[in-house]
Design a protein around this motif. Structure first.
Motif, PDB file in Angstrom:
ATOM      1  N   VAL A 235      16.183  -5.082  17.273  1.00  0.00           N
ATOM      2  CA  VAL A 235      15.733  -6.312  16.670  1.00  0.00           C
ATOM      3  C   VAL A 235      14.820  -6.349  16.042  1.00  0.00           C
ATOM      4  CG1 VAL A 235      16.092  -8.798  17.412  1.00  0.00           C
ATOM      5  CG2 VAL A 235      17.135  -7.172  19.063  1.00  0.00           C
ATOM      6  N   ARG A 236      15.183  -6.021  14.171  1.00  0.00           N
ATOM      7  CA  ARG A 236      13.838  -7.047  13.450  1.00  0.00           C
ATOM      8  C   ARG A 236      13.346  -8.429  13.293  1.00  0.00           C
ATOM      9  NH1 ARG A 236      16.158  -5.099   8.510  1.00  0.00           N
ATOM     10  NH2 ARG A 236      13.814  -5.156   8.132  1.00  0.00           N
ATOM     11  N   MET A 237      14.823  -9.012  13.658  1.00  0.00           N
ATOM     12  CA  MET A 237      14.511 -10.283  13.370  1.00  0.00           C
ATOM     13  C   MET A 237      15.437 -10.932  14.401  1.00  0.00           C
ATOM     14  SD  MET A 237      14.817 -13.329  10.546  1.00  0.00           S
ATOM     15  CE  MET A 237      16.833 -13.853  10.469  1.00  0.00           C
ATOM     16  N   PRO A 238      15.116 -11.907  16.052  1.00  0.00           N
ATOM     17  CA  PRO A 238      15.897 -12.023  16.509  1.00  0.00           C
ATOM     18  C   PRO A 238      16.527 -13.069  15.972  1.00  0.00           C
ATOM     19  CG  PRO A 238      13.687 -13.739  16.827  1.00  0.00           C
ATOM     20  CD  PRO A 238      13.686 -12.261  15.665  1.00  0.00           C
ATOM     21  N   PRO A 239      17.904 -13.727  16.423  1.00  0.00           N
ATOM     22  CA  PRO A 239      18.664 -14.854  16.972  1.00  0.00           C
ATOM     23  C   PRO A 239      17.707 -15.950  15.928  1.00  0.00           C
ATOM     24  CG  PRO A 239      19.129 -13.552  18.094  1.00  0.00           C
ATOM     25  CD  PRO A 239      18.101 -12.988  17.990  1.00  0.00           C
ATOM     26  N   THR A 240      18.475 -16.272  14.753  1.00  0.00           N
ATOM     27  CA  THR A 240      18.061 -17.121  13.992  1.00  0.00           C
ATOM     28  C   THR A 240      19.129 -18.553  13.599  1.00  0.00           C
ATOM     29  OG1 THR A 240      15.722 -16.105  13.604  1.00  0.00           O
ATOM     30  CG2 THR A 240      15.957 -18.485  12.741  1.00  0.00           C
ATOM     31  N   SER A 241      18.587 -20.071  13.610  1.00  0.00           N
ATOM     32  CA  SER A 241      19.528 -20.830  13.121  1.00  0.00           C
ATOM     33  C   SER A 241      18.910 -21.052  12.141  1.00  0.00           C
ATOM     34  CB  SER A 241      20.061 -21.471  13.891  1.00  0.00           C
ATOM     35  OG  SER A 241      20.780 -21.484  15.014  1.00  0.00           O
ATOM     36  N   ILE A 242      19.926 -21.122  10.363  1.00  0.00           N
ATOM     37  CA  ILE A 242      19.345 -22.092   9.348  1.00  0.00           C
ATOM     38  C   ILE A 242      19.936 -23.045   8.692  1.00  0.00           C
ATOM     39  CG2 ILE A 242      18.557 -21.044   7.292  1.00  0.00           C
ATOM     40  CD1 ILE A 242      17.975 -18.419   7.634  1.00  0.00           C
ATOM     41  N   PRO A 243      19.535 -24.237   8.907  1.00  0.00           N
ATOM     42  CA  PRO A 243      20.770 -25.282   8.389  1.00  0.00           C
ATOM     43  C   PRO A 243      21.460 -25.015   6.974  1.00  0.00           C
ATOM     44  CG  PRO A 243      18.408 -26.164   9.131  1.00  0.00           C
ATOM     45  CD  PRO A 243      18.583 -24.469   9.251  1.00  0.00           C
ATOM     46  N   GLY A 244      22.789 -25.468   7.434  1.00  0.00           N
ATOM     47  CA  GLY A 244      23.441 -24.995   6.052  1.00  0.00           C
ATOM     48  C   GLY A 244      23.534 -23.604   5.826  1.00  0.00           C
ATOM     49  N   VAL A 245      23.568 -22.568   7.016  1.00  0.00           N
ATOM     50  CA  VAL A 245      23.348 -21.529   6.181  1.00  0.00           C
ATOM     51  C   VAL A 245      24.513 -20.752   7.655  1.00  0.00           C
ATOM     52  CG1 VAL A 245      22.692 -18.839   6.056  1.00  0.00           C
ATOM     53  CG2 VAL A 245      21.604 -20.804   5.145  1.00  0.00           C
ATOM     54  N   GLY A 246      24.242 -20.921   9.026  1.00  0.00           N
ATOM     55  CA  GLY A 246      24.636 -20.242  10.193  1.00  0.00           C
ATOM     56  C   GLY A 246      23.357 -19.604  10.877  1.00  0.00           C
ATOM     57  N   ARG A 247      24.177 -18.588  12.027  1.00  0.00           N
ATOM     58  CA  ARG A 247      22.613 -17.747  12.353  1.00  0.00           C
ATOM     59  C   ARG A 247      22.845 -16.609  12.287  1.00  0.00           C
ATOM     60  NH1 ARG A 247      20.033 -19.536  16.032  1.00  0.00           N
ATOM     61  NH2 ARG A 247      19.423 -18.643  18.965  1.00  0.00           N
ATOM     62  N   LEU A 248      21.997 -15.627  12.456  1.00  0.00           N
ATOM     63  CA  LEU A 248      21.476 -14.692  11.683  1.00  0.00           C
ATOM     64  C   LEU A 248      20.571 -14.149  12.706  1.00  0.00           C
ATOM     65  CD1 LEU A 248      19.100 -14.276  10.165  1.00  0.00           C
ATOM     66  CD2 LEU A 248      20.627 -15.598   8.297  1.00  0.00           C
ATOM     67  N   ALA A 249      20.622 -12.615  12.813  1.00  0.00           N
ATOM     68  CA  ALA A 249      19.836 -11.874  13.176  1.00  0.00           C
ATOM     69  C   ALA A 249      19.583 -10.073  12.514  1.00  0.00           C
ATOM     70  CB  ALA A 249      19.803 -11.234  14.549  1.00  0.00           C
ATOM     71  N   ARG A 250      18.887  -9.767  12.239  1.00  0.00           N
ATOM     72  CA  ARG A 250      19.321  -8.597  11.622  1.00  0.00           C
ATOM     73  C   ARG A 250      17.810  -7.570  12.446  1.00  0.00           C
ATOM     74  NH1 ARG A 250      14.431 -11.226   6.813  1.00  0.00           N
ATOM     75  NH2 ARG A 250      15.666 -12.484   6.675  1.00  0.00           N
ATOM     76  N   LEU A 251      19.681  -5.976  12.112  1.00  0.00           N
ATOM     77  CA  LEU A 251      18.431  -5.134  13.226  1.00  0.00           C
ATOM     78  C   LEU A 251      18.529  -3.653  13.138  1.00  0.00           C
ATOM     79  CD1 LEU A 251      21.713  -6.776  15.206  1.00  0.00           C
ATOM     80  CD2 LEU A 251      19.918  -7.242  16.140  1.00  0.00           C
ATOM     81  N   GLU A 252      18.665  -2.849  13.650  1.00  0.00           N
ATOM     82  CA  GLU A 252      18.427  -1.369  13.303  1.00  0.00           C
ATOM     83  C   GLU A 252      18.873  -0.937  14.629  1.00  0.00           C
ATOM     84  OE1 GLU A 252      14.518   0.009  11.654  1.00  0.00           O
ATOM     85  OE2 GLU A 252      14.827   0.821  13.503  1.00  0.00           O
ATOM     86  N   ASP A 253      20.108   0.168  13.824  1.00  0.00           N
ATOM     87  CA  ASP A 253      20.674   1.200  14.443  1.00  0.00           C
ATOM     88  C   ASP A 253      18.795   2.223  15.141  1.00  0.00           C
ATOM     89  OD1 ASP A 253      20.765   3.214  12.792  1.00  0.00           O
ATOM     90  OD2 ASP A 253      22.753   3.417  12.301  1.00  0.00           O
ATOM     91  N   PRO A 254      19.954   3.167  15.856  1.00  0.00           N
ATOM     92  CA  PRO A 254      18.653   4.277  17.121  1.00  0.00           C
ATOM     93  C   PRO A 254      18.789   5.248  16.001  1.00  0.00           C
ATOM     94  CG  PRO A 254      21.134   3.598  18.535  1.00  0.00           C
ATOM     95  CD  PRO A 254      21.201   3.035  16.835  1.00  0.00           C
ATOM     96  N   HIS A 255      19.193   4.985  14.878  1.00  0.00           N
ATOM     97  CA  HIS A 255      18.430   5.912  13.961  1.00  0.00           C
ATOM     98  C   HIS A 255      18.420   5.749  13.078  1.00  0.00           C
ATOM     99  CE1 HIS A 255      21.659   9.199  15.822  1.00  0.00           C
ATOM    100  NE2 HIS A 255      22.155   8.005  15.723  1.00  0.00           N
ATOM    101  N   GLY A 256      18.300   4.430  13.037  1.00  0.00           N
ATOM    102  CA  GLY A 256      17.109   3.806  11.922  1.00  0.00           C
ATOM    103  C   GLY A 256      17.601   2.533  10.417  1.00  0.00           C
ATOM    104  N   ALA A 257      18.576   2.856  10.236  1.00  0.00           N
ATOM    105  CA  ALA A 257      19.530   2.201  10.002  1.00  0.00           C
ATOM    106  C   ALA A 257      20.158   0.808   9.620  1.00  0.00           C
ATOM    107  CB  ALA A 257      21.318   2.800   9.287  1.00  0.00           C
ATOM    108  N   ARG A 258      19.264  -0.289   8.585  1.00  0.00           N
ATOM    109  CA  ARG A 258      19.039  -1.200   9.089  1.00  0.00           C
ATOM    110  C   ARG A 258      20.541  -2.448   8.503  1.00  0.00           C
ATOM    111  NH1 ARG A 258      12.382  -2.007   7.602  1.00  0.00           N
ATOM    112  NH2 ARG A 258      12.155  -0.697   9.061  1.00  0.00           N
TER     113      ARG A 258
END
Length: 269
Positions: A235-258
């Motif tokens: 989990v590169r960026m934990p779930p975060t709410s952004i007003p007017g946008v939604g809720r998002l998270a940035r991740l990476e798979d076990p091989h490093g693909a983001r």
């Protein structure tokens, strides 16, 4: 917004290049419910990731594939529709970008090239033949947004306008100003992605190079992020709410693909 009524310049395909297609398929199956269908040796090991019987992405072995020809670290690639892949490659050269994998025909399916902008961000173009593009986008489990992290927004905007005809708009939201991109003539209603100053985003700046990041729609980003960690991802960026946008998270798979996940909801706070 993204739909399967693809127009020139819009995202129409994504694929993940990985050293372990079967392992990657297992990860994304557990995360999004995607199933994996290989094209076999005749397809160079390329495969399709599907949800409810519809193609949502491609999966290529790290040693290269018909669509990408790419070699290097595990990564997701975003492809944009082009009526003429060869002309797009020529436009990239004229705009002082590079062409890591020149246009190549993929049977009767279409024609593809792997390109890079002036600052090194890799992307692809797809000239449709029998295959228009992905069969599911803009909904849970499918591509819903694409974001470019770049050191120079103005320079990137000029490059992609010259190559793909993109138009940009400055959108104000509570956290500042965001640059959206859309295909020529579609105005803000056709926005499919955005551009972010690389230095202004500490999460993406850690990669220390310009890059594209695909967003996958998710009904519950928190659950997806937790599951990704359980499966050996990061989990590169934990779930975060952004007003007017939604809720998002940035991740990476076990091989490093983001990649990232997003539940779009203008009411999100």
């Amino acid at each position: 917004m993204l739909t399967t009524r693809f127009v020139d310049g819009a995202p129409c395909w994504i694929d993940v290049t990985t050293p372990d297609p079967e392992g990657a398929a297992s990860f994304y199956r557990a995360l999004f419910g995607w199933t994996y269908r290989s094209t076999g040796p005749e397809g160079g090991g390329y495969g399709f990731l599907e949800r409810a019987g519809r193609i949502v992405a491609g999966c290529a072995p790290l040693t290269g594939a018909p669509l990408t020809g790419a070699q290097g670290p595990a990564a997701w690639t975003v492809y944009f529709r082009a009526s003429d892949a060869d002309a797009a490659a020529d436009a990239v050269r004229k705009a002082r970008g590079s062409v890591p994998a020149p246009p190549v025909s993929v049977g009767e399916q279409g024609r593809s090239a792997l390109l890079a902008d002036q600052m090194g961000a890799a992307f692809g173009v797809w000239q449709p033949g029998e295959r228009e593009g992905l069969e599911s986008v803009g909904e849970a489990g499918g591509l819903c947004w694409a974001e470019l992290y770049t050191p120079d927004i103005a320079r990137a905007a000029a490059f992609y306008h010259a190559v793909l005809g993109w138009e940009t708009s400055a959108v104000t939201f509570p956290g500042g100003v965001y640059t959206t991109v859309s295909s020529r003539g579609t105005a803000e209603e056709g926005a499919f992605g955005g551009m972010v100053p690389l230095a202004d985003d500490p999460v993406e700046a850690e990669e220390n190079r310009p890059h594209w990041l695909p967003y996958i729609g998710a009904e519950d980003p928190d659950a997806v992020a937790a599951r990704a960690a359980e499966l050996g991802g990061r989990v590169r960026m934990p779930p975060t709410s952004i007003p007017g946008v939604g809720r998002l998270a940035r991740l990476e798979d076990p091989h490093g693909a983001r990649f990232a996940v997003l539940r779009g909801d203008p009411r999100e706070t």
